[in-house]
Design a protein around this motif. Structure first.
Motif, PDB file in Angstrom:
ATOM      1  N   MET A 148       0.856  -1.180   0.000  1.00 29.95           N
ATOM      2  CA  MET A 148       0.000   0.000   0.000  1.00 29.95           C
ATOM      3  C   MET A 148       0.897   1.237   0.000  1.00 29.95           C
ATOM      4  SD  MET A 148      -2.954   1.109   2.754  1.00 29.95           S
ATOM      5  CE  MET A 148      -4.207  -0.049   2.261  1.00 29.95           C
ATOM      6  N   SER A 149       0.599   2.203  -0.844  1.00 35.82           N
ATOM      7  CA  SER A 149       1.397   3.427  -0.931  1.00 35.82           C
ATOM      8  C   SER A 149       1.109   4.350   0.252  1.00 35.82           C
ATOM      9  CB  SER A 149       1.087   4.166  -2.238  1.00 35.82           C
ATOM     10  OG  SER A 149      -0.211   4.734  -2.180  1.00 35.82           O
ATOM     11  N   ILE A 150       2.008   5.293   0.473  1.00 34.36           N
ATOM     12  CA  ILE A 150       1.813   6.277   1.543  1.00 34.36           C
ATOM     13  C   ILE A 150       0.531   7.055   1.296  1.00 34.36           C
ATOM     14  CG2 ILE A 150       2.729   8.420   2.527  1.00 34.36           C
ATOM     15  CD1 ILE A 150       5.555   7.228   2.127  1.00 34.36           C
ATOM     16  N   GLU A 151       0.317   7.444   0.041  1.00 37.67           N
ATOM     17  CA  GLU A 151      -0.889   8.194  -0.304  1.00 37.67           C
ATOM     18  C   GLU A 151      -2.148   7.397   0.028  1.00 37.67           C
ATOM     19  OE1 GLU A 151      -2.480  10.957  -3.970  1.00 37.67           O
ATOM     20  OE2 GLU A 151      -1.308   9.172  -4.460  1.00 37.67           O
ATOM     21  N   SER A 152      -2.131   6.092  -0.270  1.00 41.99           N
ATOM     22  CA  SER A 152      -3.285   5.239   0.039  1.00 41.99           C
ATOM     23  C   SER A 152      -3.536   5.175   1.546  1.00 41.99           C
ATOM     24  CB  SER A 152      -3.053   3.823  -0.490  1.00 41.99           C
ATOM     25  OG  SER A 152      -2.908   3.823  -1.876  1.00 41.99           O
ATOM     26  N   VAL A 153      -2.471   5.062   2.314  1.00 40.32           N
ATOM     27  CA  VAL A 153      -2.604   5.011   3.773  1.00 40.32           C
ATOM     28  C   VAL A 153      -3.189   6.321   4.296  1.00 40.32           C
ATOM     29  CG1 VAL A 153      -1.327   4.890   5.954  1.00 40.32           C
ATOM     30  CG2 VAL A 153      -0.758   3.328   4.090  1.00 40.32           C
ATOM     31  N   VAL A 154      -2.647   7.441   3.817  1.00 41.04           N
ATOM     32  CA  VAL A 154      -3.099   8.757   4.272  1.00 41.04           C
ATOM     33  C   VAL A 154      -4.565   8.980   3.919  1.00 41.04           C
ATOM     34  CG1 VAL A 154      -2.798  11.253   3.907  1.00 41.04           C
ATOM     35  CG2 VAL A 154      -0.799   9.794   4.226  1.00 41.04           C
ATOM     36  N   ASN A 155      -4.961   8.542   2.737  1.00 38.81           N
ATOM     37  CA  ASN A 155      -6.339   8.773   2.276  1.00 38.81           C
ATOM     38  C   ASN A 155      -7.329   7.713   2.749  1.00 38.81           C
ATOM     39  OD1 ASN A 155      -5.643  11.137   0.909  1.00 38.81           O
ATOM     40  ND2 ASN A 155      -5.069  10.018  -0.932  1.00 38.81           N
ATOM     41  N   SER A 156      -6.840   6.676   3.408  1.00 37.25           N
ATOM     42  CA  SER A 156      -7.745   5.632   3.897  1.00 37.25           C
ATOM     43  C   SER A 156      -8.408   6.081   5.190  1.00 37.25           C
ATOM     44  CB  SER A 156      -6.972   4.336   4.145  1.00 37.25           C
ATOM     45  OG  SER A 156      -6.223   4.428   5.336  1.00 37.25           O
ATOM     46  N   ASP A 157      -9.329   5.291   5.637  1.00 37.09           N
ATOM     47  CA  ASP A 157      -9.993   5.600   6.908  1.00 37.09           C
ATOM     48  C   ASP A 157      -9.381   4.798   8.063  1.00 37.09           C
ATOM     49  OD1 ASP A 157     -10.928   3.106   6.256  1.00 37.09           O
ATOM     50  OD2 ASP A 157     -13.051   3.647   6.295  1.00 37.09           O
ATOM     51  N   GLN A 158      -8.195   4.230   7.823  1.00 35.26           N
ATOM     52  CA  GLN A 158      -7.531   3.427   8.857  1.00 35.26           C
ATOM     53  C   GLN A 158      -6.906   4.279   9.954  1.00 35.26           C
ATOM     54  OE1 GLN A 158      -4.857   1.370   6.103  1.00 35.26           O
ATOM     55  NE2 GLN A 158      -5.796  -0.552   6.723  1.00 35.26           N
ATOM     56  N   LEU A 159      -6.476   5.482   9.592  1.00 37.05           N
ATOM     57  CA  LEU A 159      -5.767   6.334  10.534  1.00 37.05           C
ATOM     58  C   LEU A 159      -6.455   7.687  10.653  1.00 37.05           C
ATOM     59  CD1 LEU A 159      -2.156   5.595   9.225  1.00 37.05           C
ATOM     60  CD2 LEU A 159      -3.195   4.644  11.281  1.00 37.05           C
ATOM     61  N   SER A 193       4.999  18.792  11.882  1.00 39.43           N
ATOM     62  CA  SER A 193       6.339  18.252  12.149  1.00 39.43           C
ATOM     63  C   SER A 193       6.264  16.750  12.454  1.00 39.43           C
ATOM     64  CB  SER A 193       7.004  18.999  13.304  1.00 39.43           C
ATOM     65  OG  SER A 193       6.192  18.968  14.459  1.00 39.43           O
ATOM     66  N   TYR A 194       5.277  16.329  13.231  1.00 36.31           N
ATOM     67  CA  TYR A 194       5.107  14.910  13.543  1.00 36.31           C
ATOM     68  C   TYR A 194       4.734  14.133  12.279  1.00 36.31           C
ATOM     69  CZ  TYR A 194       5.081  15.860  18.583  1.00 36.31           C
ATOM     70  OH  TYR A 194       5.424  16.228  19.848  1.00 36.31           O
ATOM     71  N   TYR A 195       3.817  14.725  11.507  1.00 32.16           N
ATOM     72  CA  TYR A 195       3.366  14.097  10.271  1.00 32.16           C
ATOM     73  C   TYR A 195       4.554  13.904   9.318  1.00 32.16           C
ATOM     74  CZ  TYR A 195       0.524  13.262   6.114  1.00 32.16           C
ATOM     75  OH  TYR A 195      -0.025  12.711   4.993  1.00 32.16           O
ATOM     76  N   LEU A 196       5.390  14.933   9.172  1.00 30.17           N
ATOM     77  CA  LEU A 196       6.547  14.850   8.282  1.00 30.17           C
ATOM     78  C   LEU A 196       7.512  13.771   8.735  1.00 30.17           C
ATOM     79  CD1 LEU A 196       8.237  15.823   5.899  1.00 30.17           C
ATOM     80  CD2 LEU A 196       9.190  17.595   7.395  1.00 30.17           C
ATOM     81  N   LEU A 197       7.776  13.687  10.022  1.00 30.96           N
ATOM     82  CA  LEU A 197       8.690  12.669  10.530  1.00 30.96           C
ATOM     83  C   LEU A 197       8.145  11.263  10.250  1.00 30.96           C
ATOM     84  CD1 LEU A 197      11.366  12.248  11.945  1.00 30.96           C
ATOM     85  CD2 LEU A 197      10.147  12.302  14.121  1.00 30.96           C
ATOM     86  N   GLY A 198       6.868  11.067  10.457  1.00 28.21           N
ATOM     87  CA  GLY A 198       6.242   9.776  10.153  1.00 28.21           C
ATOM     88  C   GLY A 198       6.301   9.473   8.662  1.00 28.21           C
ATOM     89  N   LEU A 199       6.057  10.496   7.856  1.00 30.96           N
ATOM     90  CA  LEU A 199       6.100  10.344   6.406  1.00 30.96           C
ATOM     91  C   LEU A 199       7.501   9.946   5.939  1.00 30.96           C
ATOM     92  CD1 LEU A 199       4.112  10.771   4.018  1.00 30.96           C
ATOM     93  CD2 LEU A 199       5.003  13.097   3.851  1.00 30.96           C
TER      94      LEU A 199
END
Length: 157
Positions: free
Chosen positions: A1-12, A20-26
């Motif tokens: 699963m791509s990062i974009e798919s994860v971000v756009n899913s309803d899983q998170l 800053s936290y989001y960027l570090l995770g990314l």
């Protein structure tokens, strides 16, 4: 699963997460995905081993393990393990330093140079595809940002 798919899913749920936290995770998720893709493409060696080869190749003189550890941003022990694996595959050799017998320098072998030449076109194609459509100014901004974050991190410790 791509990062974009994860971000756009309803899983998170990213609501309220500071940028800053989001960027570090990314960055962490990207590194994991990139390493898996690179490991799969290279077959003979891992991405970490290839990155060590790239860094050794960029050095003006054959580096010591300590110098290479600093360049890679990894511990002496981890770099030594990477180098031992590369040595067993015939990609690097350890040489005694001409001025200080206590130091070992690391050099790439002819086998390694042939491997790099053989994989150069594939690497260039992957890099071109990865950065396709991204303006140079955005790349320079990203480099500047990550460099500043790393500087802040080292000053905080």
């Amino acid at each position: 699963m791509s990062i974009e798919s994860v971000v756009n899913s309803d899983q998170l749920d990213f609501e309220g997460i500071p940028s800053s936290y989001y960027l570090l995770g990314l960055l962490s998720a990207f590194e994991n995905r990139f390493q898996a893709m690179a490991d799969n493409m290279m077959k003979e060696i891992s991405w970490k081993q290839f990155f060590a080869i790239i860094c050794i190749n960029m050095c003006k003189e054959a580096p010591t393990i300590r110098e290479l550890s600093e360049i890679l941003g990894s511990s002496h022990q981890n770099v030594k393990q990477i180098l031992l694996k590369l040595e067993s595959k015939g990609f690097v050799e350890f040489m005694e330093d001409a001025n200080d017998k206590r130091k070992q320098r690391i050099a790439l072998t002819k086998k390694c140079q042939k491997f790099c030449e053989k994989n150069n076109e594939m690497s260039m194609n992957v890099m071109a595809k990865m950065f396709e459509g991204i303006p140079e100014r955005d790349l320079k901004t990203t480099i500047k940002t990550i460099t500043a974050i790393e500087k802040n991190l080292t000053e905080a410790l």
